[in-house]
Design an enzyme around this catalytic site. Structure first.
Site, PDB file in Angstrom:
ATOM      1  N   HIS A  15      56.402  56.338  45.804  1.00 22.00           N
ATOM      2  CA  HIS A  15      55.055  56.538  45.516  1.00 22.00           C
ATOM      3  C   HIS A  15      54.588  55.319  45.170  1.00 22.00           C
ATOM      4  CE1 HIS A  15      54.322  58.134  41.054  1.00 22.00           C
ATOM      5  NE2 HIS A  15      55.203  57.075  41.248  1.00 22.00           N
ATOM      6  N   HIS A  40      57.755  52.426  44.464  1.00 21.32           N
ATOM      7  CA  HIS A  40      58.671  52.570  43.576  1.00 21.32           C
ATOM      8  C   HIS A  40      59.049  54.038  43.544  1.00 21.32           C
ATOM      9  CE1 HIS A  40      55.590  53.813  41.199  1.00 21.32           C
ATOM     10  NE2 HIS A  40      56.541  54.535  40.622  1.00 21.32           N
ATOM     11  N   HIS A  42      61.175  57.725  42.270  1.00 20.17           N
ATOM     12  CA  HIS A  42      61.404  58.687  40.979  1.00 20.17           C
ATOM     13  C   HIS A  42      62.692  59.846  41.606  1.00 20.17           C
ATOM     14  CE1 HIS A  42      58.557  57.441  38.224  1.00 20.17           C
ATOM     15  NE2 HIS A  42      57.365  57.178  39.208  1.00 20.17           N
ATOM     16  N   ASP A  80      61.688  65.046  50.301  1.00 21.89           N
ATOM     17  CA  ASP A  80      62.810  64.242  49.757  1.00 21.89           C
ATOM     18  C   ASP A  80      62.913  63.076  50.688  1.00 21.89           C
ATOM     19  OD1 ASP A  80      65.127  63.899  48.282  1.00 21.89           O
ATOM     20  OD2 ASP A  80      66.380  64.734  49.944  1.00 21.89           O
ATOM     21  N   HIS A  81      63.173  61.874  50.019  1.00 17.60           N
ATOM     22  CA  HIS A  81      63.349  60.508  50.628  1.00 17.60           C
ATOM     23  C   HIS A  81      62.202  60.112  51.598  1.00 17.60           C
ATOM     24  CE1 HIS A  81      67.488  61.184  49.307  1.00 17.60           C
ATOM     25  NE2 HIS A  81      67.756  59.905  49.697  1.00 17.60           N
TER      26      HIS A  81
HETATM   27 NI    NI Z   1      55.654  56.480  39.560  1.00 14.26          NI
END
Ligand code: NI
Length: 136
Positions: A15, A40, A42, A80-81
């Protein structure tokens, strides 16, 4: 006699946090590294909790296999992904903070789970940062 039952699931997603009304400098000031224009990722830990009374026949509040399947079908398979900003419709015009992701997940699952159960979402964005919705 209500019991809380929870299922933990996991997804990875990218995100970028930013407010399109603001300059890059202001976004950087408010969101720091999370406003990196190149995104980036998470490792999100998602905990879905249902509150209800144990069924008199089964002793179960809810079939956990069914809950797991619902989360995978309606949430993790969509997130996801993925790049949350670019790949999902939910965050085209909504900043994908952990707070907003938790609200979106609650809204998605609320449509799938009977209203006799209270539904709570806990979302870990990092091991140390997590949010809960509804707040109480
Ligand atoms: Ni973040």
């Amino acid at each position: 006699m209500k019991v809380a039952v929870s299922r933990k699931e996991h997804f990875n997603a990218a995100h970028r946090l930013y407010n399109p009304e603001w300059s890059d400098e202001r976004n950087e000031q408010i969101f720091g590294k999370c406003s990196n224009p190149h995104f980036h990722g998470h490792n999100y830990e998602l905990i879905v909790t249902l509150l209800g009374e144990p069924d008199s026949d089964t002793g179960y509040v809810y079939d956990m296999k069914k809950l797991s399947d619902l989360i995978r079908e309606h949430v993790t398979s969509r997130f996801d992904h993925k790049n949350l900003n670019l790949d999902t419709a939910y965050f085209k015009n909504l900043n994908p903070t952990a707070e907003n992701i938790a609200i979106v997940i609650w809204r998605i699952l609320r449509q799938q789970i009977d209203n006799q159960y209270d539904l709570k979402i806990k979302l870990y964005e990092t091991e140390r940062n997590f949010v809960e919705y509804p707040a109480h």
